[in-house]
Scaffold this motif. Structure first.
Motif, PDB file in Angstrom:
ATOM      1  N   ASN A  29       3.602 -49.332  25.034  1.00 51.10           N
ATOM      2  CA  ASN A  29       4.969 -49.669  25.415  1.00 51.10           C
ATOM      3  C   ASN A  29       5.365 -48.939  26.701  1.00 51.10           C
ATOM      4  O   ASN A  29       5.516 -47.720  26.696  1.00 51.10           O
ATOM      5  N   PRO A  30       5.514 -49.674  27.817  1.00 48.03           N
ATOM      6  CA  PRO A  30       5.277 -51.117  27.928  1.00 48.03           C
ATOM      7  C   PRO A  30       3.780 -51.418  27.897  1.00 48.03           C
ATOM      8  O   PRO A  30       2.967 -50.522  28.168  1.00 48.03           O
ATOM      9  N   PRO A  31       3.394 -52.671  27.610  1.00 49.40           N
ATOM     10  CA  PRO A  31       1.968 -53.006  27.545  1.00 49.40           C
ATOM     11  C   PRO A  31       1.268 -52.708  28.863  1.00 49.40           C
ATOM     12  O   PRO A  31       1.738 -53.101  29.931  1.00 49.40           O
ATOM     13  N   SER A  32       0.178 -51.990  28.782  1.00 46.74           N
ATOM     14  CA  SER A  32      -0.548 -51.613  30.002  1.00 46.74           C
ATOM     15  C   SER A  32      -2.033 -51.487  29.701  1.00 46.74           C
ATOM     16  O   SER A  32      -2.424 -50.869  28.718  1.00 46.74           O
ATOM     17  N   TYR A  33      -2.854 -52.083  30.581  1.00 50.03           N
ATOM     18  CA  TYR A  33      -4.308 -52.103  30.397  1.00 50.03           C
ATOM     19  C   TYR A  33      -4.900 -51.852  31.783  1.00 50.03           C
ATOM     20  O   TYR A  33      -4.873 -52.727  32.651  1.00 50.03           O
ATOM     21  N   VAL A  34      -5.392 -50.643  32.017  1.00 41.60           N
ATOM     22  CA  VAL A  34      -5.905 -50.256  33.332  1.00 41.60           C
ATOM     23  C   VAL A  34      -7.423 -50.143  33.256  1.00 41.60           C
ATOM     24  O   VAL A  34      -7.964 -49.298  32.537  1.00 41.60           O
ATOM     25  N   VAL A  35      -8.116 -50.994  33.999  1.00 38.97           N
ATOM     26  CA  VAL A  35      -9.584 -51.003  34.020  1.00 38.97           C
ATOM     27  C   VAL A  35     -10.058 -50.333  35.310  1.00 38.97           C
ATOM     28  O   VAL A  35      -9.534 -50.607  36.390  1.00 38.97           O
ATOM     29  N   TYR A  36     -11.066 -49.478  35.184  1.00 36.38           N
ATOM     30  CA  TYR A  36     -11.582 -48.800  36.364  1.00 36.38           C
ATOM     31  C   TYR A  36     -13.058 -48.454  36.162  1.00 36.38           C
ATOM     32  O   TYR A  36     -13.600 -48.580  35.053  1.00 36.38           O
ATOM     33  N   ILE A  37     -13.699 -48.034  37.242  1.00 41.88           N
ATOM     34  CA  ILE A  37     -15.077 -47.552  37.180  1.00 41.88           C
ATOM     35  C   ILE A  37     -15.027 -46.046  36.940  1.00 41.88           C
ATOM     36  O   ILE A  37     -14.299 -45.329  37.625  1.00 41.88           O
ATOM     37  N   ASP A  38     -15.811 -45.594  35.977  1.00 41.42           N
ATOM     38  CA  ASP A  38     -15.855 -44.167  35.648  1.00 41.42           C
ATOM     39  C   ASP A  38     -17.208 -43.597  36.074  1.00 41.42           C
ATOM     40  O   ASP A  38     -18.173 -43.587  35.299  1.00 41.42           O
ATOM     41  N   PRO A  39     -17.336 -43.108  37.316  1.00 42.13           N
ATOM     42  CA  PRO A  39     -18.629 -42.596  37.799  1.00 42.13           C
ATOM     43  C   PRO A  39     -19.170 -41.428  36.975  1.00 42.13           C
ATOM     44  O   PRO A  39     -20.382 -41.190  36.968  1.00 42.13           O
ATOM     45  N   GLU A  40     -18.286 -40.710  36.284  1.00 43.85           N
ATOM     46  CA  GLU A  40     -18.772 -39.602  35.450  1.00 43.85           C
ATOM     47  C   GLU A  40     -19.613 -40.104  34.287  1.00 43.85           C
ATOM     48  O   GLU A  40     -20.502 -39.402  33.802  1.00 43.85           O
ATOM     49  N   ASN A  41     -19.337 -41.324  33.848  1.00 49.15           N
ATOM     50  CA  ASN A  41     -20.137 -41.927  32.777  1.00 49.15           C
ATOM     51  C   ASN A  41     -21.355 -42.599  33.406  1.00 49.15           C
ATOM     52  O   ASN A  41     -21.504 -43.815  33.423  1.00 49.15           O
ATOM     53  N   CYS A  42     -22.240 -41.773  33.929  1.00 48.85           N
ATOM     54  CA  CYS A  42     -23.373 -42.257  34.731  1.00 48.85           C
ATOM     55  C   CYS A  42     -24.596 -42.461  33.830  1.00 48.85           C
ATOM     56  O   CYS A  42     -25.497 -41.631  33.773  1.00 48.85           O
ATOM     57  N   THR A  48      -2.428 -55.081  25.820  1.00 52.67           N
ATOM     58  CA  THR A  48      -2.721 -53.871  25.051  1.00 52.67           C
ATOM     59  C   THR A  48      -4.102 -53.933  24.424  1.00 52.67           C
ATOM     60  O   THR A  48      -4.613 -52.936  23.925  1.00 52.67           O
ATOM     61  N   HIS A  49      -4.718 -55.136  24.447  1.00 55.16           N
ATOM     62  CA  HIS A  49      -6.040 -55.286  23.850  1.00 55.16           C
ATOM     63  C   HIS A  49      -6.785 -56.408  24.555  1.00 55.16           C
ATOM     64  O   HIS A  49      -6.191 -57.415  24.971  1.00 55.16           O
ATOM     65  N   GLU A  50      -8.109 -56.246  24.682  1.00 51.65           N
ATOM     66  CA  GLU A  50      -8.907 -57.247  25.404  1.00 51.65           C
ATOM     67  C   GLU A  50      -8.854 -58.628  24.771  1.00 51.65           C
ATOM     68  O   GLU A  50      -9.034 -59.653  25.454  1.00 51.65           O
ATOM     69  N   GLU A  51      -8.607 -58.703  23.470  1.00 51.86           N
ATOM     70  CA  GLU A  51      -8.549 -60.007  22.807  1.00 51.86           C
ATOM     71  C   GLU A  51      -7.419 -60.885  23.352  1.00 51.86           C
ATOM     72  O   GLU A  51      -7.422 -62.099  23.165  1.00 51.86           O
ATOM     73  N   GLN A  52      -6.487 -60.282  24.042  1.00 57.59           N
ATOM     74  CA  GLN A  52      -5.363 -61.039  24.596  1.00 57.59           C
ATOM     75  C   GLN A  52      -5.744 -61.821  25.853  1.00 57.59           C
ATOM     76  O   GLN A  52      -4.993 -62.694  26.276  1.00 57.59           O
ATOM     77  N   PHE A  53      -6.881 -61.501  26.443  1.00 54.23           N
ATOM     78  CA  PHE A  53      -7.249 -62.226  27.668  1.00 54.23           C
ATOM     79  C   PHE A  53      -8.729 -62.609  27.749  1.00 54.23           C
ATOM     80  O   PHE A  53      -9.117 -63.426  28.584  1.00 54.23           O
ATOM     81  N   ILE A  54      -9.565 -62.056  26.885  1.00 60.23           N
ATOM     82  CA  ILE A  54     -10.996 -62.350  26.978  1.00 60.23           C
ATOM     83  C   ILE A  54     -11.299 -63.759  26.470  1.00 60.23           C
ATOM     84  O   ILE A  54     -10.807 -64.194  25.432  1.00 60.23           O
ATOM     85  N   GLU A  55     -12.118 -64.467  27.240  1.00 63.33           N
ATOM     86  CA  GLU A  55     -12.616 -65.780  26.830  1.00 63.33           C
ATOM     87  C   GLU A  55     -14.087 -65.870  27.228  1.00 63.33           C
ATOM     88  O   GLU A  55     -14.439 -65.584  28.365  1.00 63.33           O
ATOM     89  N   ARG A  56     -14.919 -66.256  26.283  1.00 59.83           N
ATOM     90  CA  ARG A  56     -16.342 -66.463  26.588  1.00 59.83           C
ATOM     91  C   ARG A  56     -16.568 -67.956  26.667  1.00 59.83           C
ATOM     92  O   ARG A  56     -16.606 -68.662  25.667  1.00 59.83           O
ATOM     93  N   PHE A  57     -16.719 -68.413  27.900  1.00 55.98           N
ATOM     94  CA  PHE A  57     -16.748 -69.847  28.190  1.00 55.98           C
ATOM     95  C   PHE A  57     -18.183 -70.351  28.317  1.00 55.98           C
ATOM     96  O   PHE A  57     -19.000 -69.754  29.005  1.00 55.98           O
ATOM     97  N   GLU A  58     -18.474 -71.435  27.622  1.00 58.24           N
ATOM     98  CA  GLU A  58     -19.781 -72.084  27.758  1.00 58.24           C
ATOM     99  C   GLU A  58     -19.593 -73.423  28.435  1.00 58.24           C
ATOM    100  O   GLU A  58     -18.933 -74.305  27.908  1.00 58.24           O
ATOM    101  N   SER A  59     -20.167 -73.556  29.621  1.00 57.06           N
ATOM    102  CA  SER A  59     -20.035 -74.821  30.346  1.00 57.06           C
ATOM    103  C   SER A  59     -21.064 -75.820  29.832  1.00 57.06           C
ATOM    104  O   SER A  59     -22.065 -75.434  29.216  1.00 57.06           O
ATOM    105  N   PRO A  60     -20.829 -77.120  30.054  1.00 56.07           N
ATOM    106  CA  PRO A  60     -21.807 -78.128  29.628  1.00 56.07           C
ATOM    107  C   PRO A  60     -23.163 -77.914  30.294  1.00 56.07           C
ATOM    108  O   PRO A  60     -23.253 -77.325  31.381  1.00 56.07           O
TER     109      PRO A  60
END
Length: 453
Positions: A94-107, A225-237
C-alpha cells in the motif's frame, strides 16, 4: 537423415574472473523501454561454424576449445558483469508497488552447456525450412524475462556437430537488445582470440548507466503487488520458419525501384526490403480488401533521443514503429509508396515522439501481454542486417550461418540478418502459417526478386 537428438554432455556456471567492485554491486534499475517486456521470451541467437579439420588444425581439441571458451567468457564477464547476476524485486502492498531490478551481488553466473548431436553442417544449412534441431541448440526455450529472478540471465550452449560447432546464446531481453547482445558476443570473441584473460582492456566497454527521462525517478514502481497480476505465458500458433536470401544486387534493385517510384533517394535498403516483404506477405494472405494491414519495425532509440545514448549503451532501449493501411491500398500502390510509409514512420520517431511515449507510459505503467500484440495481418520485423554477427569468429573463422531459436515467433514475424557475403546482402527468417508460406514460395514477384543478381 534420421532424426538426431541433441544430447547434453555437461553444464556449469561461469562467473566473472574477478570479484566485483563495490560500485559494480549496486542495483541496476530498468528503464521504461525494458519493463514493458517482462512477459517476452528470452532472445536467442547463435552462429554455426565449421569444425577445424586435422589438415587445417591438427591440434584442435573440443575439450581445449571449451576450456578456452569458458576462460574467455569469465574474463568477458568482468566487463559485462550484469549478465552473471539475477533479477530481484521489491514489493509493497500500500500503495501497490513492484520494483524489478538487476542485483549484481547475486552473482550466480552465466550458464554454460556443452551438447552434441549426430548431424552435419550440411544438414542444418541445406534444410529448406529451419531445421527442427536448431531449436535444441538453445537453452531456456520456455523462459520469459520475469523468470530471470531464478534462471540465469544468459545461457550459452555449445553444440558439437559431426563437422561443426554451434554457439547459441539465450539472453534475458530486459537486459539486452540485439545491439547489446552482439556487442557482448564481439567482445567475447575479441578476448578469446587475444589469449589474454587477466586485465584485458576491451575496445568497446559497455555502459550500464540507464537512460532516464529528465525529471523522472530512475526507480519505476509498477502498480502491482504480485507477478500473477501481469504475467502471461503466451504460446503462438505453430509456424513454418524459412530463410530467404536477398543478394546485394537484389537489395540494390529493390532500393533503386522504391526510390525511383517516389522520385527520391531517402528510402533505405532496409525500408525497401521490408516494404517488399510486407506487400508480398499481404498478397499471399488474401485478406479482405478493406481489412487493415500493419507493418511494424523494431527500432533502437540510442540515436533518436537528445542527447543520444552511445552505441555502447548496454540495455534494451527499443520501441516499435508501424505503418498501417488497408490491404486494397497496399496492393494498388507500388513498392515506393509502401517503403515511403515505413520511411516516414521511422523518421517521425524522433526525440519528441520517444519522450512523449515514455511520459505517457510513466503516467500509467503497464506490462505488455504478448497475446495482445499480434494482429492477423501483421508483418513484424526484428533484429537488423546491420549487426556484425559474422565478425564474431572465436578462432574458428567466419561463421557459416546465423540462426535463432524458436521463441518470440508468430505468424508474420520476420528476423533480419546480414548476408554472409556482406556487401549489403540480407537474410530474412520468415515465420508464417504453413498455408501462407506455401503461397509465398510460389509468389512470382517474391521469387523473382530473390533470383535477381
Amino acid at each position: 537423415m534420421t532424426m538426431a537428438t541433441v544430447r547434453r554432455i555437461s553444464e556449469c556456471f561461469v562467473k566473472p574472473l574477478h570479484d566485483l567492485s563495490q560500485e559494480a554491486k549496486q542495483p541496476i534499475y530498468f528503464s521504461p523501454f525494458e519493463l514493458l517486456f517482462l512477459n517476452a521470451n528470452y532472445s536467442q541467437k547463435g552462429l554455426l561454424f565449421a569444425k577445424p579439420t586435422p589438415t587445417e588444425n591438427q591440434d584442435f581439441s573440443i575439450s581445449t576449445f571449451l576450456d578456452d571458451l569458458r576462460g574467455s567468457l569469465s574474463a568477458t564477464l568482468d566487463h559485462f558483469y550484469p549478465l552473471a547476476a539475477r533479477l530481484a524485486t521489491r514489493k509493497q502492498e500500500n500503495p501497490p508497488s513492484y520494483v524489478v531490478y538487476i542485483d549484481p551481488e547475486n552473482c550466480q553466473g552465466v550458464k554454460f552447456v556443452h551438447a552434441t548431436v549426430d548431424a552435419t553442417v550440411e544438414d542444418i544449412i541445406a534444410s529448406k525450412d529451419v531445421h527442427i534441431l536448431v531449436h535444441s541448440f538453445f537453452d531456456l526455450n520456455n523462459a520469459i524475462n520475469h523468470d530471470g529472478h531464478t534462471l540465469p540471465l544468459l545461457s550459452i550452449q555449445v553444440t558439437e556437430l559431426t563437422d561443426g560447432i554451434f554457439i547459441g546464446g539465450s539472453v534475458n531481453h530486459l537486459l539486452a537488445d540485439g545491439t547489446s547482445f552482439w556487442h557482448f558476443m564481439a567482445t567475447w570473441s575479441e578476448i578469446f582470440r587475444s589469449n589474454e584473460r587477466d586485465g584485458y582492456s576491451i575496445s568497446r566497454p559497455p555502459i550500464f548507466k540507464k537512460w532516464v527521462l529528465e525529471g523522472s525517478d530512475p526507480i519505476i514502481n509498477l502498480p502491482y503487488t504480485h507477478e500473477e497480476q501481469f504475467i502471461e505465458r503466451f504460446e503462438s500458433p505453430k509456424v513454418r520458419e524459412r530463410f530467404f536470401h536477398f543478394s546485394s544486387a537484389s537489395v540494390a534493385k529493390l532500393k533503386a525501384r522504391a526510390n525511383a517510384e517516389c522520385n527520391t533517394n531517402k528510402i533505405s535498403s532496409l525500408q525497401a526490403v521490408s516494404a517488399f516483404i510486407w506487400k508480398c506477405v499481404t498478397r499471399v494472405r488474401r485478406q479482405p480488401n478493406k481489412s487493415e494491414t500493419i507493418c511494424r519495425l523494431v527500432v533502437s532509440n540510442r540515436s533518436r533521443v537528445n542527447p543520444p545514448m552511445t552505441e555502447n549503451y548496454f540495455g534494451n532501449p527499443i520501441q516499435s514503429v508501424s505503418a498501417t493501411t488497408t490491404v486494397e491500398e497496399l496492393m494498388v500502390h507500388g513498392l515506393g509508396w509502401a517503403a515511403l510509409k515505413l520511411h516516414e514512420a521511422i523518421k517521425s520517431h524522433d526525440d519528441t515522439a520517444v519522450k512523449k511515449l515514455v511520459e505517457s507510459w510513466l503516467r500509467n505503467p503497464i506490462v505488455y501481454k504478448l497475446s495482445g500484440l499480434f494482429h492477423p495481418n501483421l508483418v513484424h520485423f526484428g533484429s537488423s542486417p546491420r549487426f556484425d554477427m559474422y565478425g564474431c569468429e572465436f578462432g574458428l573463422g567466419k561463421a557459416l550461418a546465423a540462426r535463432s531459436g524458436f521463441v518470440n515467433k508468430a505468424d508474420g514475424k520476420m528476423t533480419m540478418y546480414p548476408g554472409r557475403e556482406g556487401g549489403g546482402s540480407m537474410d530474412v527468417e520468415v515465420c508464417l502459417l504453413p498455408v501462407y508460406m506455401m503461397e509465398l514460395e510460389r509468389d512470382e514477384e517474391f521469387i523473382c526478386a530473390l533470383e535477381s543478381n
